[in-house]
Design a protein around this motif. Structure first.
Motif, short mmCIF file in Angstrom:
data_model
loop_
_atom_site.label_atom_id
_atom_site.label_comp_id
_atom_site.label_asym_id
_atom_site.label_seq_id
_atom_site.Cartn_x
_atom_site.Cartn_y
_atom_site.Cartn_z
N LEU A 96 0.85 -1.18 0.00
CA LEU A 96 0.00 0.00 0.00
C LEU A 96 0.89 1.23 0.00
CD1 LEU A 96 -3.14 0.35 2.21
CD2 LEU A 96 -1.62 2.28 1.88
N VAL A 97 0.59 2.18 -0.90
CA VAL A 97 1.40 3.39 -1.07
C VAL A 97 0.60 4.62 -0.65
CG1 VAL A 97 2.81 4.74 -2.70
CG2 VAL A 97 2.52 2.26 -3.04
N ASP A 98 1.29 5.61 -0.10
CA ASP A 98 0.77 6.93 0.26
C ASP A 98 0.06 6.86 1.62
OD1 ASP A 98 -0.28 9.47 0.51
OD2 ASP A 98 -1.08 9.59 -1.50
N GLY A 99 -1.26 6.68 1.66
CA GLY A 99 -1.97 6.67 2.94
C GLY A 99 -2.08 8.04 3.58
N ALA A 100 -2.10 9.11 2.76
CA ALA A 100 -2.21 10.46 3.31
C ALA A 100 -3.42 10.57 4.22
CB ALA A 100 -2.31 11.47 2.17
N ASN A 101 -3.22 11.14 5.39
CA ASN A 101 -4.18 11.28 6.49
C ASN A 101 -3.76 10.30 7.59
OD1 ASN A 101 -6.44 10.71 8.28
ND2 ASN A 101 -7.69 11.96 6.92
N SER A 102 -3.34 10.86 8.71
CA SER A 102 -2.80 10.04 9.79
C SER A 102 -3.81 9.08 10.39
CB SER A 102 -2.20 10.94 10.87
OG SER A 102 -1.06 11.63 10.40
N ALA A 103 -5.07 9.52 10.50
CA ALA A 103 -6.10 8.63 11.04
C ALA A 103 -6.28 7.41 10.14
CB ALA A 103 -7.41 9.38 11.19
N VAL A 104 -6.26 7.64 8.83
CA VAL A 104 -6.34 6.54 7.87
C VAL A 104 -5.14 5.62 8.03
CG1 VAL A 104 -6.06 6.03 5.40
CG2 VAL A 104 -7.78 7.67 6.15
N ALA A 105 -3.95 6.20 8.12
CA ALA A 105 -2.72 5.40 8.23
C ALA A 105 -2.73 4.51 9.47
CB ALA A 105 -1.50 6.32 8.24
N LEU A 106 -3.15 5.05 10.58
CA LEU A 106 -3.18 4.25 11.81
C LEU A 106 -4.24 3.16 11.73
CD1 LEU A 106 -2.71 7.14 14.40
CD2 LEU A 106 -1.03 5.39 13.77
N ALA A 107 -5.33 3.42 11.00
CA ALA A 107 -6.38 2.42 10.86
C ALA A 107 -5.91 1.22 10.03
CB ALA A 107 -7.62 3.04 10.21
N VAL A 108 -5.19 1.49 8.93
CA VAL A 108 -4.75 0.38 8.07
C VAL A 108 -3.47 -0.26 8.57
CG1 VAL A 108 -5.85 1.46 6.07
CG2 VAL A 108 -3.41 1.83 6.47
N ASN A 109 -2.79 0.39 9.51
CA ASN A 109 -1.51 -0.10 9.98
C ASN A 109 -1.59 -1.53 10.53
OD1 ASN A 109 1.31 0.32 10.71
ND2 ASN A 109 0.62 0.55 12.83
N GLN A 110 -2.60 -1.79 11.34
CA GLN A 110 -2.74 -3.12 11.93
C GLN A 110 -3.16 -4.15 10.89
OE1 GLN A 110 -1.82 -3.86 14.98
NE2 GLN A 110 -2.36 -6.03 14.76
N ILE A 111 -3.97 -3.74 9.91
CA ILE A 111 -4.37 -4.66 8.83
C ILE A 111 -3.15 -5.08 8.02
CG2 ILE A 111 -5.79 -4.88 6.75
CD1 ILE A 111 -7.65 -2.74 7.98
N ILE A 112 -2.26 -4.13 7.77
CA ILE A 112 -1.02 -4.41 7.05
C ILE A 112 -0.23 -5.51 7.78
CG2 ILE A 112 1.22 -3.46 6.37
CD1 ILE A 112 -0.82 -2.20 4.68
N LYS A 113 -0.13 -5.35 9.08
CA LYS A 113 0.62 -6.32 9.89
C LYS A 113 -0.05 -7.69 9.88
CE LYS A 113 2.36 -7.07 14.60
NZ LYS A 113 2.43 -6.50 15.98
N GLU A 114 -1.37 -7.70 10.07
CA GLU A 114 -2.10 -8.97 10.12
C GLU A 114 -2.00 -9.74 8.80
OE1 GLU A 114 -6.01 -7.72 11.05
OE2 GLU A 114 -5.60 -7.36 13.20
#
Length: 400
Positions: A96-114
């Motif tokens: 996943l590239v970019d992810g502009a918006n910190s709230a969005v980034a933190l939301a997808v962060n755990q999904i990326i790891k899982e």
């Protein structure tokens, strides 16, 4: 949600070479703001920049098949999470590239790891991505709130602009920017006299600016971005804050913001950036290639980050010979030195922080600008080791 696809394949060089490359198909998903307040500074420009990286990689590695898809997260964490899960679980997206918006980034962060995928975080600002929210599948490329505060906050306070009032976007990025800059200001001997928080997409800042005006502060710290920052600067100018001697300090400002404001309204605004198109011959060459695809627009630092992060990721996949193990791909990215036209040489730390210099700029006066994109004069270079948070201070479990 809008989704576009680019499929790039190199010319046939023989059965053996093509078969080996075809064994490592790669799919990049650009998750960005295509329609909202951050669309100019990220948006379609991030898609263009990612495609540029893909084309450059494929030209150097004939036979590889790399696909790019894009989607609009609409600055909503639930939409971003839904898109990410579909990309990873059904569509075969690897990174996943970019992810502009910190709230969005933190939301997808755990999904990326899982899902054991890769997050090339070129857009979000929160320093938590390399702190308490760090994981082995994320590279935070361009900038973060800690580094921005070290530039703008420390520089102004040391120059005697030591009484601050914060106008803060009421979500993850704004809170982090205010927190990190306040700490820097106070460490440098300054004081924070007050703060107000405004929702994303606020149209009328008058009540907030009146509070800033009445506080006695000499600096208005703008802990917001995109359209919110632009509107706040315009209205601060209309209210006469700068004429009364208040300095405007942008915690997250992009060249597209300044272009929109114009030098008459933005002159004197102090900003910290990780990239500027006119820094050197390499940045100018990259910007020229980007502008040819983007209707003459110069790239922002998020666009530069999307390009550079994608290029280094693809090079690491080629060195690794696989793309499906996200943690392994990020480990290879950390192992290999970085080098690209936008940021020059650099490295990636254990916590996922990409290390490169940052730059302190002041927006030019109209009389100083020689062209529509000639907007900044450089005040200082901030070495990477000074700009970014020390490795042992972020609380990242990967370091401990």
């Amino acid at each position: 949600m809008r989704i576009g696809t680019l499929l790039l394949a190199a010319a046939f060089l023989g059965p053996g070479a093509l078969a080996r490359a075809a064994d490592v198909p790669v799919k990049l998903g650009v998750l960005t703001d295509l329609s909202g307040p951050y669309s100019a500074l990220s948006g379609e420009g991030s898609v263009i920049a990612t495609r540029m990286a893909v084309e450059e990689f494929v030209a150097a590695h004939p036979g590889y098949k790399v696909e790019v898809v894009s989607a609009d997260h609409q600055n909503k964490a639930d939409i971003a999470s839904s898109v990410s899960r579909k990309w990873f679980d059904q569509d075969g997206v690897d990174a996943l590239v970019d992810g502009a918006n910190s709230a969005v980034a933190l939301a997808v962060n755990q999904i990326i790891k899982e899902r054991n995928k890769v997050f090339l975080a070129s857009g979000p600002a929160t320093s938590d991505l390399t702190g308490k929210a760090c994981n082995a599948n994320v590279v935070h490329w361009t900038y973060d709130t800690y580094a921005l505060s070290q530039g703008t906050g420390a520089a102004l306070t040391r120059q005697g602009w030591n009484k601050w009032f914060f106008l803060t976007a009421d979500y993850a990025f704004g809170h982090a920017a205010e927190r990190d800059t306040s700490a820097v200001v106070e460490a440098a001997g300054g004081r924070v006299l007050g703060r107000v928080r405004a929702p994303l997409n606020t149209a009328d800042f008058s009540s907030y600016l009146l509070q800033a005006q009445a506080s006695g502060a000499t600096v208005l710290g703008l802990a917001n971005a995109g359209a919110d920052m632009i509107n706040a600067v315009k209205q601060a100018s209309e209210f006469g804050l700068t004429r009364e001697g208040m300095k405007l300090a942008g915690m997250l400002v992009f060249i597209t913001d300044v272009k929109s404001l114009g030098t008459s309204a933005a002159q004197g605004l102090v900003v910290t950036e990780a990239f500027y198109w006119d820094l050197n011959d390499r940045t100018r060459a990259f910007a020229k290639r980007f502008a040819a695809r983007a209707g003459g627009r110069m790239p922002t630092m998020i666009h530069a980050g999307a390009y550079a992060a994608s290029l280094h990721y693809l090079r690491s996949v080629a060195a690794l010979g696989a793309a499906k193990d996200g943690a392994a791909a990020v480990a290879k990215m950390k192992e290999l030195p970085t080098d690209d036209p936008a940021f020059g040489t650099g490295s990636i730390r254990k916590d996922g922080r990409k290390m490169h210099d940052l730059y302190l700029f002041e927006v030019k006066k109209p009389s100083e600008s020689k062209g529509e994109w000639d907007l900044y004069k450089q005040v200082a270079t901030i070495p990477a080791q000074e700009a970014f948070r020390p490795l042992d201070k972020g609380g990242c479990a990967l370091v401990q």
